[in-house]
Design an enzyme around this catalytic site. Structure first.
Site, PDB file in Angstrom:
ATOM      1  N   ASP A 202       4.204  -5.838   2.525  1.00 47.70           N
ATOM      2  CA  ASP A 202       4.473  -5.042   3.712  1.00 47.70           C
ATOM      3  C   ASP A 202       5.957  -4.705   3.676  1.00 47.70           C
ATOM      4  O   ASP A 202       6.753  -5.372   2.995  1.00 47.70           O
ATOM      5  CB  ASP A 202       4.088  -5.813   4.979  1.00 47.70           C
ATOM      6  N   TRP A 203       6.350  -3.693   4.404  1.00 50.75           N
ATOM      7  CA  TRP A 203       7.691  -3.146   4.250  1.00 50.75           C
ATOM      8  C   TRP A 203       8.747  -4.191   4.633  1.00 50.75           C
ATOM      9  O   TRP A 203       8.829  -4.621   5.772  1.00 50.75           O
ATOM     10  CB  TRP A 203       7.821  -1.876   5.072  1.00 50.75           C
TER      11      TRP A 203
END
Length: 827
Positions: A202-203
């Site tokens: 995930d970012w």
């Protein structure tokens, strides 16, 4: 090639003619790099409410085509975390509380997207069921619970759909970061399930460089905070250690070898080969193609997921085949009466293409003979304009930066910023050697208007706003969205014209793992309470003067969004009061709930009819008009239980340790009993049961038949449309289990549930099929069952087992509406 070179793009290799490639959100449509307007389908919860696998496939095909238009190689969807917490900010973005329904929806969607040559990325792996403290919380989940609930849609995506990418989640799982968890990413995902794609963070989910790579992460996004700028090369040592050979306990002492780099890059290269991206030129030229059949699909999908909760007075549809039941005027009321909110906030937000509003769509059906009086009555809008330019001091704002997650000690750097909004990212990151920064922003304003003002302090992480030394707002305790990634809180301040006021906004990164700071301060004059009451009274009068009132209430992206959970299941603001007053003024009132998650419905039994149209996407207004007048039927069934109160759910019934967590841990103490399973086990009545939904026609079911040899069984039942309209019926199959004798329990692994709960939930969904029938038509529903339908995860041998005893097969219209029961016995 192992990290992003921006928010969405990943480098190729010019020497080998491998072009750059692109990932993009999201679940309801394709953002692309430019975030331009595109096809916006209904929210995933609304798509799951259709219980229509074929519709999910058609939706995936359309979104895959849009991804190709946008030069996107990987679509960051679907989201398959389960509805453990009905107040979770991303409930709308996930399919269901049920693992089987979620898995069926996900597999159909992924297969269709990937048939277009676009890779799907299923997310978020795993146990990411709340937004509160999502960056730092550890989900404490038993092995059986993971296997029987939270793994199910991911496993199906890998084994059945050959999903090309998996996104690791922010949270920890039993104390280990999901993106550094060797057991999850290698032992289970690759070695056990056979995953051959790539794993992306995930970012900004990484917390270190070595452990995630050795655990099984292949791609760090968005910009390689730990793996970019030569940092990874410094960690590469000679040797032959492979990620698969490392024990999790040895990760801290491990090194990254060239063999590990080859393994990680090989996973990406295999995907690029599948996607046809190993040769060619980088091409980021996005095209926007509006296809009429996609618009039609979005409209059909919105009606397919609309749930008719009840129609006790037979008021719907408003326009039957003959006549209009005497209706000459309609009061169209509520904050969603002009245009229902199309979707929730955060990563799922999308630019909206032009489409008709609700009054226009209704007039197209009803003609000029019916008067439509539309009034919003109240507003759910929480946005606020920028600070007036004339209020700002010419000196601008002072920015004090502190290295680390909190504001303490001396500033590492002090700058002056001309404008109030601050955005720091990439090239303008002010303290290069500090991955985490906190910031104090100071500025003086001199208002030119006296009176109460609503001041909003907003940021990407925790922000607190002070006015002349007094705390005004704190988004950690009362957050709402001001746009993708921007979370605000508000407070009222009395300002005096010509008198300066010092504003201080503190932005800390205690819960943030993103090398990205955005902060803003906004202001809005406070609406006079008398004006609000006048708007409400105008709506009540319009209802009293009309033949029929339609009230559209619900929520918006300001209230339901990524990064924070709702504080309550109640409808925001004074909407319940509006509904009650309208019903009192006109008993012929239809209430439409336009939300992305369950809400409390204290007036449920008082309304003549109740519809739930969720977040219906770009064609939501037209689709709602279709359903109201009967041009389309409300074909949906509930994919999630709607409780009478939050305390009736497992997240609300137990101690804070089960939600939102204590001391950095949230315990999934309810085990496999989430959603309707919890209510069944505790004999609690739901407001609206899982699987429930009405129709504008009627159906009869014949006695069912059971064929095959256990556990490979087929359940068949003939279903007949006995009404005068075409309609949809969903045949649902639940299983329940009772033991042959009490001694059998000694041979079974310990229950994952607390106390003396039985091994299995009272019942669980094992299959379903959706039928579309013309008046008088009869069709046979077939539901296959197999080993996994009956099995539980045995923690003694860490494998699937079937317990002896009697299994009941419930054919039902919902979890609380069982039509027939069949039995089979296992010794």
């Amino acid at each position: 090639m192992l990290h992003g070179r921006g928010i969405w793009e990943v480098a190729g290799c010019e020497r080998l003619a491998i072009p750059e490639w692109t990932l993009s959100d999201g679940p309801v449509g394709v953002r692309g790099r430019k975030m331009a307007k595109g096809l916006m389908m209904p929210a995933p919860i609304a798509m799951a409410a259709s219980w229509d696998v074929a519709l999910l496939a058609t939706s995936g095909e359309a979104i895959g085509q849009e991804a190709r238009d946008r030069k996107v190689q990987v679509l960051l969807a679907p989201t398959v975390n389960l509805h453990r917490v009905p107040t979770s900010g991303r409930t709308f973005e996930c399919y269901s509380e049920d693992p089987h329904l979620s898995a069926r929806m996900a597999v159909a969607f992924i297969q269709a997207v990937q048939a277009q040559g676009v890779g799907a990325c299923i997310k978020h792996f795993v146990a990411n069921e709340q937004e509160t403290d999502r960056f730092i919380i550890s989900s404490e989940v038993a092995e059986r619970t993971l296997r029987e609930l939270y793994f199910v849609p991911f496993e199906a995506a890998v084994k059945e759909a050959d999903v090309k990418a998996v996104m690791g989640s922010y949270n920890l799982v039993c104390g280990t970061q999901a993106c550094a968890n060797h057991w999850l990413l290698t032992d289970v995902l690759r070695d056990e399930w056979g995953f051959s794609g790539f794993v992306v963070t995930d970012w900004s989910a990484l917390h270190s460089a070595v452990e995630p790579m050795l655990a099984g992460i292949d791609l760090e996004m968005p910009t390689g905070g730990y793996w970019a700028d030569g940092k990874l090369a410094e960690l590469v040592k000679n040797g032959d250690t492979t990620a698969a050979a490392l024990d999790e306990t040895a990760l801290d002492e491990a090194v990254i070898t060239e063999a590990v780099i080859d393994e990680r890059l090989g996973n990406i290269l295999r995907f690029l080969d599948w996607a046809g991206r190993l040769q060619g030129e980088t091409n980021h030229e996005e095209t926007l193609v509006e296809r009429p059949h996609h618009t039609d699909l979005a409209r059909k999908a919105a009606t397919a997921g609309t749930v008719l909760v009840h129609n006790r007075k037979g008021l719907l549809p408003l326009l039957p085949e003959k006549g209009l039941k005497g209706t000459q005027s309609i009061a169209l009321l509520g904050p969603g009466s002009q245009r229902p909110c199309p979707g929730g906030g955060g990563s799922a937000e999308l630019g909206l293409r032009d489409s008709p509003d609700l009054p226009t769509a209704l007039r197209e059906h009803l003609g000029k003979g019916v008067t439509i009086n539309q009034l919003p009555c109240l507003s759910l809008d929480r946005s606020a304009p920028e600070l007036p330019q004339q209020w700002l001091s010419p000196e601008g704002a002072t920015l004090e930066f502190y290295a680390g997650r909190s504001i303490s000690g001396e500033p590492a750097l002090i700058q002056t910023n001309a404008g109030v909004p601050v955005m720091l990212f990439g090239g303008n990151w002010p303290v290069e050697d500090s991955y985490y920064l906190s910031m104090r922003q100071r500025l003086s304003i001199t208002p030119d208007v006296s009176g109460p003002w609503r001041l909003c302090g907003a940021g990407m992480s925790d922000v607190r706003l002070f006015a002349d030394g007094q705390l005004v707002s704190d988004n950690r305790s009362d957050a709402f969205s001001l746009g993708p990634g921007l979370y605000a809180a508000e407070g009222i301040v009395n300002l005096t014209a010509g008198q300066p006021c010092e504003l201080v906004l503190e932005h800390t990164s205690e819960r943030q793992h993103l090398r990205f700071i955005v902060s803003d301060i906004r202001a809005d004059p406070v609406l006079d309470s008398a004006e609000s009451e006048a708007d409400m009274q105008a709506g009540v009068k319009a209802a009293a003067d009309a033949d029929v009132a339609v009230v559209v209430v619900g929520s918006t992206a300001h209230w339901e969004t990524e990064n924070f959970d709702r504080s309550t299941l109640e409808l925001p603001l004074h909407q319940d009061e509006l509904v009650r007053r309208v019903i009192a003024a006109n008993p012929n009132t239809v209430v439409v709930v336009n939300s992305g998650a369950p809400m409390l419905l204290p007036w449920l039994d008082e309304a003549a009819a109740v519809l739930v149209n969720w977040y219906p996407g770009q064609e939501g207004a037209a689709a709602l008009a279709d359903v109201l007048v009967g041009a389309a039927e409300p074909a949906g069934r509930m994919p999630v239980t709607w409780p009478y109160c939050f305390e009736d759910t497992p997240a609300g019934a137990n101690t804070p340790s089960t939600h939102p967590g204590i001391d950095g841990k949230v315990f999934y103490s309810e085990g496999v009993l989430i959603g309707h399973r919890w209510l069944d086990a505790n004999k609690i009545d739901p407001a609206v049961p899982f699987g429930h939904g009405g129709s504008y026609t009627s159906f009869e079911w014949d006695e069912p038949e059971l064929a095959g040899e256990f556990p490979e069984l087929i359940v068949r039942v003939n279903v007949r449309n006995t009404g005068t309209r075409s309609g949809s019926e969903v045949v649902q199959c639940y299983l329940s289990h009772s033991y042959l004798s009490h001694s059998d329990l000694s041979q079974i692994a310990e229950s994952p549930n607390s106390g003396d709960s039985p091994l299995h939930p009272p019942q669980w969904l094992a299959g379903f099929t959706k039928l579309q029938l013309s008046p008088g038509e009869t069709t046979t529903a077939e539901i296959p069952l197999n080993f996994r339908s009956f099995a539980y995860w045995n923690t003694n041998n860490h494998d699937w087992s079937i317990a002896p005893g009697t299994y009941q097969i419930h054919l039902a219209r919902s979890s609380r509406d069982v039509a027939f029961i069949l039995e089979t016995q296992v010794t």
